[in-house]
Scaffold this motif. Structure first.
Motif, PDB file in Angstrom:
ATOM      1  N   ASP A 121       0.875  -1.172   0.000  1.00 49.84           N
ATOM      2  CA  ASP A 121       0.000   0.000   0.000  1.00 49.84           C
ATOM      3  C   ASP A 121       0.910   1.219   0.000  1.00 49.84           C
ATOM      4  O   ASP A 121       1.600   1.487   0.976  1.00 49.84           O
ATOM      5  CB  ASP A 121      -0.859  -0.090   1.285  1.00 49.84           C
ATOM      6  CG  ASP A 121      -1.934   0.978   1.407  1.00 49.84           C
ATOM      7  OD1 ASP A 121      -1.618   2.166   1.220  1.00 49.84           O
ATOM      8  OD2 ASP A 121      -3.087   0.607   1.725  1.00 49.84           O
ATOM      9  N   GLN A 124      -0.335   7.023  -2.167  1.00 48.60           N
ATOM     10  CA  GLN A 124      -1.780   7.153  -1.957  1.00 48.60           C
ATOM     11  C   GLN A 124      -2.172   8.609  -1.735  1.00 48.60           C
ATOM     12  O   GLN A 124      -2.467   9.005  -0.620  1.00 48.60           O
ATOM     13  CB  GLN A 124      -2.225   6.355  -0.720  1.00 48.60           C
ATOM     14  CG  GLN A 124      -1.440   5.098  -0.395  1.00 48.60           C
ATOM     15  CD  GLN A 124      -0.272   5.311   0.576  1.00 48.60           C
ATOM     16  OE1 GLN A 124       0.330   6.370   0.620  1.00 48.60           O
ATOM     17  NE2 GLN A 124       0.062   4.302   1.365  1.00 48.60           N
ATOM     18  N   ASN A 126      -4.517  12.161  -2.252  1.00 55.80           N
ATOM     19  CA  ASN A 126      -5.944  12.366  -2.010  1.00 55.80           C
ATOM     20  C   ASN A 126      -6.585  13.141  -3.150  1.00 55.80           C
ATOM     21  O   ASN A 126      -5.998  14.091  -3.677  1.00 55.80           O
ATOM     22  CB  ASN A 126      -6.125  13.099  -0.687  1.00 55.80           C
ATOM     23  CG  ASN A 126      -5.561  12.287   0.471  1.00 55.80           C
ATOM     24  OD1 ASN A 126      -5.762  11.070   0.537  1.00 55.80           O
ATOM     25  ND2 ASN A 126      -4.813  12.928   1.347  1.00 55.80           N
ATOM     26  N   TYR A 325     -12.122   6.211   8.173  1.00 54.12           N
ATOM     27  CA  TYR A 325     -10.843   5.674   7.701  1.00 54.12           C
ATOM     28  C   TYR A 325     -10.606   4.237   8.202  1.00 54.12           C
ATOM     29  O   TYR A 325     -10.134   3.378   7.467  1.00 54.12           O
ATOM     30  CB  TYR A 325      -9.773   6.620   8.265  1.00 54.12           C
ATOM     31  CG  TYR A 325      -8.418   6.594   7.624  1.00 54.12           C
ATOM     32  CD1 TYR A 325      -8.271   6.636   6.241  1.00 54.12           C
ATOM     33  CD2 TYR A 325      -7.268   6.584   8.421  1.00 54.12           C
ATOM     34  CE1 TYR A 325      -7.003   6.653   5.678  1.00 54.12           C
ATOM     35  CE2 TYR A 325      -6.000   6.606   7.863  1.00 54.12           C
ATOM     36  CZ  TYR A 325      -5.868   6.630   6.491  1.00 54.12           C
ATOM     37  OH  TYR A 325      -4.613   6.652   5.940  1.00 54.12           O
ATOM     38  N   ASP A 329      -9.974   0.698   6.139  1.00 57.55           N
ATOM     39  CA  ASP A 329      -8.727  -0.067   6.235  1.00 57.55           C
ATOM     40  C   ASP A 329      -8.973  -1.505   6.688  1.00 57.55           C
ATOM     41  O   ASP A 329      -8.298  -2.424   6.224  1.00 57.55           O
ATOM     42  CB  ASP A 329      -7.739   0.643   7.173  1.00 57.55           C
ATOM     43  CG  ASP A 329      -6.755   1.506   6.374  1.00 57.55           C
ATOM     44  OD1 ASP A 329      -6.389   1.089   5.263  1.00 57.55           O
ATOM     45  OD2 ASP A 329      -6.377   2.590   6.858  1.00 57.55           O
TER      46      ASP A 329
HETATM   47  N1  ARG Z   1      -4.353   8.961   1.661  1.00 56.82           N
HETATM   48  C1  ARG Z   1      -3.703   8.870   2.928  1.00 56.82           C
HETATM   49  C2  ARG Z   1      -2.959  10.181   3.230  1.00 56.82           C
HETATM   50  O1  ARG Z   1      -2.736  10.980   2.344  1.00 56.82           O
HETATM   51  C3  ARG Z   1      -2.735   7.733   3.002  1.00 56.82           C
HETATM   52  C4  ARG Z   1      -3.364   6.358   2.872  1.00 56.82           C
HETATM   53  C5  ARG Z   1      -2.557   5.319   3.537  1.00 56.82           C
HETATM   54  N2  ARG Z   1      -3.048   3.992   3.328  1.00 56.82           N
HETATM   55  C6  ARG Z   1      -3.995   3.414   4.027  1.00 56.82           C
HETATM   56  N3  ARG Z   1      -4.343   2.181   3.740  1.00 56.82           N
HETATM   57  N4  ARG Z   1      -4.603   4.039   5.015  1.00 56.82           N
HETATM   58  O2  ARG Z   1      -2.578  10.404   4.360  1.00 56.82           O
END
Ligand code: ARG
Length: 587
Positions: A121, A124, A126, A325, A329
């Motif tokens: 993972d 990532q 947003n 969140y 997860d």
């Molecule tokens: N999108 C999140 C951020 O910008 C990170 C995601 C991390 N991965 C997860 N499976 N929670 O902080």
């Protein structure tokens, strides 16, 4: 494909045999072999063994040495100090193992016999938000781990868990409905740039946030829109999809600049788990892992408490029925374990989310999704700091845009390349500038242990001296230039030749590549590979200054030195590729 046992492992084996021949009662004791400055290797294991057997360590050591039969690998074993063994291997053994490595496309690096499936993972960002340096770290470290693990034979599934869901979409979508042209492109016929897509999203985000904070009626409409979105209303979903699509245009432009290969099917954002959320909650509640508390569905932990001593739960479902969140997860874990058949889950995420993952992993363990066969690890990384040692901000106190940083790195690197360029065209300078600049940023990120904070210092990153990718890239390019100049002389291993000290040092280090890869992979520690490569380039520099290559004494020596050059180059190239860094043939 032939994996080549390293000299270190051969020596280890011989010593272990000697040990059990001399001391059958010792069983399979570990000789504890290490590289050493005094000889090639040192074995320290006899000390502990002597203590255990209540014997004299020096006498024991002598007995062990006597029971090792004469062979052509170990040249000299000497008992030293209180009972260490100093071991020197023969020059021929070094060159022969290296020749076996050179004959293999994988440089003799073995595949991991216990390989499984790892879901990584990483990268990532947003939706509708600018990427910042934190996203850089996840992308760079994650991409390196993908390559390293795949190289060891692991099956890797990439997951870009982008933030594409949440209540803020009610506000964004409602605003777009009321201002329908906000995401339009200037030139509808042409392909839109990532820059333009992001600037539209940014403007829309700010305007809708301002309206949301100032206008109660808009706020109400935005909240109703969240309900429509969650209910799967088609028009609302189509608009949500526009935000996702526009953001992806931007993400891809950044990943491309980063020279990273991100594929669409691997982008499975938070929204991808929506269908599983209810069931995840039901399973957790029915099994008693989660309990209702003040209307919310919570998981409690004995060791996690707030500042006032009261327990801090993981909230799986809020009291208003909403999911956050954590629910996502947890559902993602179920998917990765049950559908993707993962044996390891690796999360490359900021250390500031460590408490979240600690609670999520523990919950998944209680639910039985994680267990002795399936483990989850957060590869937690530290914060990127400015030169002043404070979290990286612009002068105005805003987070720095990732693209601006990358562009600046490319500019600086192009200046360095131009200054040293002898026969490069403008086009080549631009191409190399990007490879050197992006390499510099990646290397700076990968060369310190991930958990530590590091200073983003472009001057240091593009410096030609010191622990930088530029130094490694120049070492590689220099070797290529020697190989080009060699003309008819071809690299060839000549085990009958005596080696100079700097040739031995380089050769023994080359021999350790496979072990470094294995260690880097099992510890999820790309900085160990970076450190290995830096040391390799440094040893090469010493070799090069002490041992003439093309002007060596005999034609055979020229070939053997070219052979060392070539294997060094191939090892550098392979190692850098695993870190996601290019090695231009000319610089
Ligand atoms: N999108 C999140 C951020 O910008 C990170 C995601 C991390 N991965 C997860 N499976 N929670 O902080």
């Amino acid at each position: 494909m032939a994996s080549v046992p390293s000299l270190a492992s051969t020596v280890q084996q011989r010593l272990a045999e000697g040990l059990s021949a001399a001391l059958p009662e010792a069983g399979s004791a570990d000789p504890l072999l290490r590289r050493s400055d005094r000889a090639d290797f040192q074995a320290n294991g006899i000390l502990a063994l002597a203590k255990q057997l209540k014997g004299n360590p020096r006498e024991l050591a002598t007995k062990v040495v006597e029971s090792i039969p004469a062979n052509d690998v170990l040249k000299e074993i000497e008992v030293s100090g209180p009972g260490f063994l100093n071991i020197t291997v023969s020059d021929a053994a070094i060159v022969e193992t290296l020749a076996a490595r050179a004959a293999d496309a994988r440089l003799g690096v073995p595949l991991n016999e216990a390989a499984g499936t790892t879901v990584i993972d990483y990268a990532q960002p947003n939706v509708a938000k600018e990427m910042h340096v934190g996203h850089l770290r996840s992308a760079v470290i994650g991409a390196a781990m993908v390559e390293i693990l795949e190289f060891t034979g692991e099956t890797v599934v990439r997951r870009h868990h982008i933030g594409d869901w949440g209540t803020q979409f009610g506000m964004l979508i409602q605003y777009l409905i009321e201002h329908p042209h906000e995401l339009d492109h200037k030139d509808e016929g042409a392909e839109v740039s990532g820059e333009e897509a992001m600037s539209n999203l940014n403007r829309l985000y700010k305007a809708s946030r301002a309206l949301f904070d100032a206008d109660e009626e808009f706020k109400t409409r935005a909240r109703a829109r969240v309900v429509d979105l969650q209910a799967g209303d088609e028009e609302t979903l189509a608009l949500w999809q526009r935000f996702v699509d526009e953001s992806k245009i931007y993400f891809y432009s950044v990943f491309e600049k980063l020279d990273m290969d991100v594929r669409d099917p691997d982008i499975v954002g938070e929204s991808g788990y929506n269908d599983m959320l209810q069931e995840t909650c039901r399973i957790l509640e029915e099994s008693g892992v989660a309990v209702r508390s003040e209307g919310a569905l919570c998981v409690f932990f004995d060791d996690i408490k707030g500042p006032d001593g009261s327990p801090v739960p993981l909230i799986v479902q809020k009291s208003d029925g909403g999911f956050g969140y954590a629910a996502t997860d947890l559902s993602a874990i179920r998917d990765r374990v049950q559908n993707l058949k993962a044996t390891s889950l690796l999360y490359v995420v900021d250390a500031r989310q460590s408490l979240h993952f600690k609670m999520v992993f523990e919950t998944a363990r209680r639910a039985g999704w994680l267990n002795d066969e399936v483990k989850a690890v957060q590869l937690a990384f530290g914060t990127v700091l400015g030169k002043d040692g404070k979290p990286f901000k612009t002068r105005e106190g805003e987070t720095v845009r990732l693209v601006d940083l990358l562009d600046e790195a490319i500019d600086r690197a192009s200046a360095v390349v131009r200054e040293k360029a002898q026969d490069l065209t403008e086009e080549e300078i631009a191409e190399r500038g990007a490879q050197v600049g992006i390499g510099a940023v990646k290397y700076a990120d990968l060369s310190t242990s991930a958990a530590r904070d590091y200073k983003f210092d472009l001057d240091q990153m593009v410096s030609l001296n010191g622990d930088t990718s530029v130094y490694l890239q120049y070492a590689y390019a220099r070797i290529q230039s020697i190989l080009r100049k060699a003309g008819d002389a071809k690299p060839a291993a000549r085990p009958e030749l005596e080696l100079a000290p700097s040739e031995r040092a380089l050769g023994l280090h080359l021999d350790g590549f496979g072990e470094t890869i294995a260690e880097t992979a099992t510890e999820y520690a790309p900085h160990k590979l970076a450190a290995y490569l830096y040391q390799l380039a440094s040893l090469y520099t010493t070799f090069y200054s002490e041992c003439p290559v093309l002007k060596a004494d005999t034609p055979e020596q020229v070939k053997n030195r070219l052979f060392l050059c070539d294997l060094t180059a191939r090892t550098l190239h392979q190692g850098m590729a695993l870190l996601g860094i290019r090695t231009p043939e000319r610089l």
